[in-house]
Write a protein that holds these residues in place. Sequence first.
Motif, PDB file in Angstrom:
ATOM      1  N   LEU A 131      50.626 121.722 123.522  1.00 57.74           N
ATOM      2  CA  LEU A 131      50.916 121.622 122.090  1.00 57.74           C
ATOM      3  C   LEU A 131      52.372 121.218 121.837  1.00 57.74           C
ATOM      4  O   LEU A 131      52.773 121.011 120.691  1.00 57.74           O
ATOM      5  CB  LEU A 131      50.630 122.960 121.398  1.00 57.74           C
ATOM      6  CG  LEU A 131      49.164 123.403 121.408  1.00 57.74           C
ATOM      7  CD1 LEU A 131      49.025 124.844 120.943  1.00 57.74           C
ATOM      8  CD2 LEU A 131      48.316 122.486 120.530  1.00 57.74           C
ATOM      9  N   GLU A 132      53.143 121.149 122.936  1.00 66.29           N
ATOM     10  CA  GLU A 132      54.564 120.791 122.825  1.00 66.29           C
ATOM     11  C   GLU A 132      55.338 121.724 121.902  1.00 66.29           C
ATOM     12  O   GLU A 132      56.152 121.290 121.083  1.00 66.29           O
ATOM     13  CB  GLU A 132      54.736 119.321 122.419  1.00 66.29           C
ATOM     14  CG  GLU A 132      54.054 118.403 123.431  1.00 66.29           C
ATOM     15  CD  GLU A 132      54.530 116.966 123.375  1.00 66.29           C
ATOM     16  OE1 GLU A 132      55.630 116.728 122.851  1.00 66.29           O
ATOM     17  OE2 GLU A 132      53.794 116.086 123.854  1.00 66.29           O
ATOM     18  N   ILE A 133      55.016 123.019 122.018  1.00 66.12           N
ATOM     19  CA  ILE A 133      55.822 124.018 121.327  1.00 66.12           C
ATOM     20  C   ILE A 133      56.242 125.084 122.332  1.00 66.12           C
ATOM     21  O   ILE A 133      55.686 125.175 123.430  1.00 66.12           O
ATOM     22  CB  ILE A 133      55.069 124.701 120.151  1.00 66.12           C
ATOM     23  CG1 ILE A 133      53.787 125.370 120.647  1.00 66.12           C
ATOM     24  CG2 ILE A 133      54.777 123.731 119.051  1.00 66.12           C
ATOM     25  CD1 ILE A 133      53.084 126.182 119.572  1.00 66.12           C
ATOM     26  N   GLU A 191      50.632 129.571 129.050  1.00 62.10           N
ATOM     27  CA  GLU A 191      51.762 128.646 129.025  1.00 62.10           C
ATOM     28  C   GLU A 191      51.248 127.203 128.940  1.00 62.10           C
ATOM     29  O   GLU A 191      51.810 126.363 128.246  1.00 62.10           O
ATOM     30  CB  GLU A 191      52.605 128.855 130.283  1.00 62.10           C
ATOM     31  CG  GLU A 191      54.021 128.294 130.210  1.00 62.10           C
ATOM     32  CD  GLU A 191      54.851 128.918 129.078  1.00 62.10           C
ATOM     33  OE1 GLU A 191      55.556 128.168 128.394  1.00 62.10           O
ATOM     34  OE2 GLU A 191      54.747 130.162 128.864  1.00 62.10           O
ATOM     35  N   LYS A 192      50.139 126.960 129.629  1.00 66.21           N
ATOM     36  CA  LYS A 192      49.554 125.615 129.647  1.00 66.21           C
ATOM     37  C   LYS A 192      49.175 125.164 128.234  1.00 66.21           C
ATOM     38  O   LYS A 192      49.380 124.003 127.864  1.00 66.21           O
ATOM     39  CB  LYS A 192      48.303 125.641 130.543  1.00 66.21           C
ATOM     40  CG  LYS A 192      47.681 124.285 130.786  1.00 66.21           C
ATOM     41  CD  LYS A 192      46.492 124.393 131.755  1.00 66.21           C
ATOM     42  CE  LYS A 192      45.506 123.267 131.500  1.00 66.21           C
ATOM     43  NZ  LYS A 192      44.119 123.708 131.421  1.00 66.21           N
ATOM     44  N   ALA A 247      51.913 115.312 118.318  1.00 60.22           N
ATOM     45  CA  ALA A 247      52.890 116.317 118.747  1.00 60.22           C
ATOM     46  C   ALA A 247      53.983 116.508 117.701  1.00 60.22           C
ATOM     47  O   ALA A 247      54.463 115.546 117.088  1.00 60.22           O
ATOM     48  CB  ALA A 247      53.504 115.904 120.080  1.00 60.22           C
ATOM     49  N   GLY A 248      54.384 117.767 117.483  1.00 59.63           N
ATOM     50  CA  GLY A 248      55.428 118.078 116.519  1.00 59.63           C
ATOM     51  C   GLY A 248      54.906 118.198 115.101  1.00 59.63           C
ATOM     52  O   GLY A 248      55.661 118.531 114.198  1.00 59.63           O
ATOM     53  N   LYS A 252      59.417 127.047 118.344  1.00 58.49           N
ATOM     54  CA  LYS A 252      60.150 125.805 118.138  1.00 58.49           C
ATOM     55  C   LYS A 252      59.440 124.659 118.825  1.00 58.49           C
ATOM     56  O   LYS A 252      58.563 124.855 119.672  1.00 58.49           O
ATOM     57  CB  LYS A 252      61.594 125.948 118.621  1.00 58.49           C
ATOM     58  CG  LYS A 252      61.771 126.538 119.993  1.00 58.49           C
ATOM     59  CD  LYS A 252      63.242 126.920 120.223  1.00 58.49           C
ATOM     60  CE  LYS A 252      63.381 127.802 121.457  1.00 58.49           C
ATOM     61  NZ  LYS A 252      64.714 128.415 121.565  1.00 58.49           N
ATOM     62  N   LEU A 253      59.826 123.453 118.435  1.00 56.23           N
ATOM     63  CA  LEU A 253      59.208 122.276 119.008  1.00 56.23           C
ATOM     64  C   LEU A 253      59.867 121.950 120.336  1.00 56.23           C
ATOM     65  O   LEU A 253      61.073 122.132 120.500  1.00 56.23           O
ATOM     66  CB  LEU A 253      59.359 121.094 118.055  1.00 56.23           C
ATOM     67  CG  LEU A 253      58.848 121.330 116.633  1.00 56.23           C
ATOM     68  CD1 LEU A 253      59.063 120.080 115.791  1.00 56.23           C
ATOM     69  CD2 LEU A 253      57.373 121.703 116.662  1.00 56.23           C
ATOM     70  N   ASN A 254      59.099 121.452 121.285  1.00 57.86           N
ATOM     71  CA  ASN A 254      59.663 121.063 122.571  1.00 57.86           C
ATOM     72  C   ASN A 254      60.659 119.925 122.407  1.00 57.86           C
ATOM     73  O   ASN A 254      61.680 119.886 123.066  1.00 57.86           O
ATOM     74  CB  ASN A 254      58.553 120.607 123.518  1.00 57.86           C
ATOM     75  CG  ASN A 254      58.058 121.770 124.347  1.00 57.86           C
ATOM     76  OD1 ASN A 254      58.606 122.862 124.251  1.00 57.86           O
ATOM     77  ND2 ASN A 254      57.055 121.527 125.159  1.00 57.86           N
TER      78      ASN A 254
END
Lengths: 609, 609
Positions: free
Chosen positions: A601-603, A595-596, A184-185, B604-606
Motif C-alpha cells: 500500500l506504500e504506507i 508488513e507486506k 499509490a499515495g 505516513k506515505l512511503n
Amino acid sequence: MFRSHTCGALRLADVNKTITLAGWVQTIRKFGSITFVDLRDRYGITQLLFAESLNEKLEANPLGREYVLQVTGIVNERSNKNTNIPTGEIELLVNDFTVLNKSITPPFTIQDDTDGGDDLRMKYRFLDLRRQAVKKNLELRYAVGRSARNYLHEQQFMDIETPFLIKSTPEGARDFVVPSRMNAGQFYALPQSPQTFKQLLMVSGYDRYYQIVKCFRDEDLRSDRQPEFTQIDCEMAFVEQEDILNMFEGLIKRIFKDVKNIDYTNAVERMSWENAMWTYGNDKPDIRFEMQLCNLKFPSHTFPSQKDISSLISGADFKVFDEAETVIAIAAPGCSEYTRKQTDELTEWVKRPQIGMKGMVYIKCNADSSFKSSVDKFYSEEKLKAIAESCKAQAGDMIFILAGAEERTRKATSELRLHLGQILGLRKIDEFKLLWVLDFPLFEYAEDDNRWVARHHPFTSPKPSDIEMMIQNNPVIENAAEYLKHPYASIKANAYDMVLNGNEIGGGSIRIFQKELQQKMFAALGMDEHEQQHKFGFLLGAFEYGAPPHGGIAFGFDRLCAILGGSESIRDFIAFPKNNSGRDVMIDAPSTIDEKQLTELEIKLNSGS
Amino acid sequence: MFRSHTCGALRLADVNKTITLAGWVQTIRKFGSITFVDLRDRYGITQLLFAESLNEKLEANPLGREYVLQVTGIVNERSNKNTNIPTGEIELLVNDFTVLNKSITPPFTIQDDTDGGDDLRMKYRFLDLRRQAVKKNLELRYAVGRSARNYLHEQQFMDIETPFLIKSTPEGARDFVVPSRMNAGQFYALPQSPQTFKQLLMVSGYDRYYQIVKCFRDEDLRSDRQPEFTQIDCEMAFVEQEDILNMFEGLIKRIFKDVKNIDYTNAVERMSWENAMWTYGNDKPDIRFEMQLCNLKFPSHTFPSQKDISSLISGADFKVFDEAETVIAIAAPGCSEYTRKQTDELTEWVKRPQIGMKGMVYIKCNADSSFKSSVDKFYSEEKLKAIAESCKAQAGDMIFILAGAEERTRKATSELRLHLGQILGLRKIDEFKLLWVLDFPLFEYAEDDNRWVARHHPFTSPKPSDIEMMIQNNPVIENAAEYLKHPYASIKANAYDMVLNGNEIGGGSIRIFQKELQQKMFAALGMDEHEQQHKFGFLLGAFEYGAPPHGGIAFGFDRLCAILGGSESIRDFIAFPKNNSGRDVMIDAPSTIDEKQLTELEIKLNSGS
C-alpha cells in the motif's frame, strides 16, 4: 434436510405423526428413568421425552446444554400442558437420536435474563445471539426493513446502490479512509452518507430513489453511536417540502402498522425549531407529555418573536435570578406533596456535573391554592401565583426553576423535564408520538473560526424567500460579537427532522439545485473556488446540465428499530456491533496487519519503521 | 409537487384534462409558428405542442436540450399517432410553462445510440444514466433484487446485516484495509465476503440468512471486475447439499419468472466438475449447444475414470500428435463446406497469443460420407471415420483438432468451441440454460509453495466419505513431482457452482462445522496453530459451542443482472462503476488526503515525508 419440522411447528393436530427435529438442547430434566429435553431452534421450543428404553444410548451419548441434537419420534399429547408456548400441548416421544455436535459449557446462560455481563456477551456474541431477547430484536429489524421496502416500492421508489469507495470530503465528522494500492499515495473514503450520489441520481432523472445502506463516521464514540451504522436513505425529484413530509409520514405509519400493528391515523404534529427550543428546550422534544418550559427570563435576541415575561421575577432583589442570563421553570404535575428528601434528591440530580446547575428553586402549588416556595423571602404569594399561571401550573403541581447561562440552563431544564417525565411514568414505552420539527436555521455560528457552518449539510436549500437575500449578502462576519445581526443568522432552511418519543429518527431537506446558490453556500462555509472544485466539482458540474428541484430524507435505521423495540440502545439491534472503542471484541478487530500489506500500500506507521 | 402526472402516464382517456408535467427537453422541432417538444422523465416521453400564442414567451425564455421544464396544458388527441410509445396517441397543448433549470450542451447525445465514448460517458455518468439503455439496466437490477428478496422472504430467510469494518485475513485475494484512528497502528479490513459472519449466524441459530451486500477485493482489475461488487449471500443450517441445490434452483427460476417472464420448468442439469472439464474443457460450460470435446489423447492421471482412446491417432507417424501431451477434437455442425479462407481464419484465431496454439488440424466430414483432412498423409479414410465417430460428428460437419500441452490445449479448445458457437449462432442471447457443476476437488496444488490451497475457500467441507481420510493423512507433500498421488489430491468437496450460459453466477458449499476438521483444513493450507488462532480463533471458538451442519451459496449480483440483461459487461449494470484502474473518474477518487488526516491516523506515505 436434517429435519421434517421446526421446533415451533407441532400442534395437537400433529399427534401420532412421525417427525424429525433438529436443534439445540435448552434444558435437560430427569424424572426417575425418564428424561425430558427442551429442544430449541429459531422457531420455538419442543419438549422431547426420552423413555427408559433409550437410557443405554443416552449413557453412551450423554447430552449437555447447547448440544446440537437430531431426534426422530412420534408426536404425543401432553398430560400437563404448557399454555405459554405454541407447542405446549404436545411433546415428541423420541424413538432415536443423533448428537450432531457437542458443546462445552457456555460462559453465560442462554436465557432472557442471562447471567452474562456486557463484555462477555460481546466477546461471545454468537452465543448472545441465541437468546430469545436478541433474536426478537433482529427479527424486528428485518420486519422494519421489509416494511420500508414494500412501502417505497409501492410508491415507485427504486433501490439503487451507490459506491462505498468514494472521495474524502470531510465537513463535520471524520471520514474513514482506504489506501489505494493501484493508485499509490491516494485514498478512497467510506461514505458518511450517499448524499451527493443520491443527488446525482436526481440529476439523472431517477426521481424516487431509496437504499437501506451502511454509512461510516470516524467519531469518538458515545455509548449509543457506532462507527458503521445503517440508514434508510431516500431522495425525490420535482417535490416541495410538503410532498416529502407526506410521503415519509406515510412510510413511518406503514412501519407502525406492519411491525407493531399500530394504526397511527393522526396527522403527525409539526413544530418549528424555534418553538421546540422555546417550549421544550431542545430540538427533538418528547411530546408524549406536556410540562413545557416557561422562560421567565430569556435573552430575547435569540428568539426575537417570543414574549419576554422577565418582569415576573425582576425587582425582587433575588440575586440568583437577577444575575442569571436565563431563568426557566417547569411545572411537574401532581408533585406538590414532594418531601424535602425528594426535592433534595432532584436538586442533587441537577447539580451533577453532566447537568451542571448550581441549585434549584421550587414552588409548591398546594391543593388548597396556596403557594409555598424556597424563595418566599423574595416573592410574595401573589408573585408566586403569577409565575404559576405563566407556567400553566395547576393546584397540586410543583414548579421547578433553574437559573444560569442560557444554553446550559435550557439544556438542564430539558433534561430535568425528561427525568421527571420518566419518574412520573409519562414516557410510556408502548406509546409512540411522532413530530416534525421544521424551519431550522440554515447556518450555525462557529465561534472558533468566526464563520458559518451548515446546520444540516452544505446541500440544504434556504427557504425560497431567503434565497435572494443569501445571494445578495456577503457571508463574511465583520463583527464577531454581533454575529446575530448578520443577515445569514436569520436564514431558515427548508429542512425537517422527524422525532419519535424524543429521539431524532430521521432528517432531511430540500436541496440546492442551482449552481450559483450552491457556490454561494460553499463560499459561506469558507471554501474557496479551488477547494469547491477539488471536493465537489462533479456536483457543480452536474448542476450545469439540467438539475431538477429535489429533496430527501434519511432515517437512522438502527435507532428507529431500537425505539420500536422499546430500547434505548442501538447496539441491541445490530447483529455484530462494536464497543465504545470501535472494536469488535469477538473477532478482535481492528488489528495489526502484515508488513507486506503495508509495503504494497506504500504506507508506513508513524510509530514503527 | 411540481407535476400532476408523469411523462409516461397520459392516454386517450385523459383527453381534455388539464395536466401539469415536469421533465427534461429531449427534442425541439419547429413547424412554422408551432413548436413541438418531447418532454422526458423516468416514466416516458410526452409530446408538447406550443402554439403561436406562446412564441413571445418562448423567445424570452428559449428552450434547449436537457432543460428542466414544467408545463401546464390540456391533453389533446394527436392527428398523427406514434404507435411506438404508450403516450403516442396524445399530446399536451401547452398553456404555460416554467424553465426550472437550464442546461449547457451535453458532451454527448442522451440517446440509445449515443455518440459518447466510454471515457466521456464515465466522466459524465450522471448524464449517461439518463439514457434509456442504462436506465433499463438499473431497473432490471432493481427487479432482480426485489424478486430475490421476495422469494427468500417466503422461504423464511432473514436479511441480517454483517459488519463492513472487520479483520484482515487474506487468503487468496488482497483485502482493502482501513486505518483505525482510535486504535493507532491497527487496521480494519473491508470484507471480501461475509463468509465467517454468516457461518456464525448459523451457529447462533438463524438457520436461513440472506443479504444483498457489497463486497470488496483489492485485485488487479480485468475489464469485467470491480473493486466493490455485490453478492446475494445466503446460508442455511440443518441442510445437505441436495437441499441447497433445490432451494437456490428455486431462487433463480423465480427471478427468471419475475424479471423475464420465463417459465424455467425443467430441472437444472447437473454435471460433475470432472465431466465438465472432460467434455467442455472448463468448469463453467455453456450448455446451450453441444460440440463436446473429444479427448483423442489425454493424460489419464488427471481424470483416471475417463476412457483413453489415444490408439485412434497413435502409430501413424504424425509427430505433432505423437509428441503432444494432449490432442482434443471438436465437431462443428454443418461446417464441412468451409472454404480454405475460413479455415485459415480459424487457424489464425487459435494462433493468437491469447489462445496460444501452434496450428490446427481439420477433418471435413463430407455430405457424401467421405472424409478429407489436412492430415491425409498420415491417416487413412478409415481412421478419419473412426475419429469422426468418436467425436460424434455427422456428415456435413467439420472436425477441428488442437494439440499441445494439456492445460493450454484444453483451454484453447474450450475457447474455440465458444468462438464457433458464437459464429454459428448457437449462443442465443434470449436462451437461458442453467447448470449445476458439482464434485469439485477440495484442494488445488500450489506449485510455488509445494502445498495445498483451497479451491473454493478454507471453510468448504470435503464429501462426508472423504472426511476420515482427510483427518487421518498428513497434508505435507513429500514428493512434489508426484503430488497427484497424495491422498488429498483425490478429495472431493461438497461444493457447487451455478452456471448460466457459460458464466459462473453463483457458488457455494457445505461448510465444515467440526472444530477438529476445520483445524486440519487450516493446517493443510499451511497455517500453524498461532496463525489459526490469530485469524480465525473466533470461528474455532464458536465451533466449540454446538455448531450445526450448514452450507450456503453466494450469487454474483452484478453478473447475474448483466447476463439477464443480455450484456457481457457488469459495468453497464452498476450505477456508479469504477474503471480498470479502480478509479471513479466522475468524482475523481481515489485522491490525496490532507496531511492532517494522515497525522490523525498515525500513518505516513512511503513516498513523501
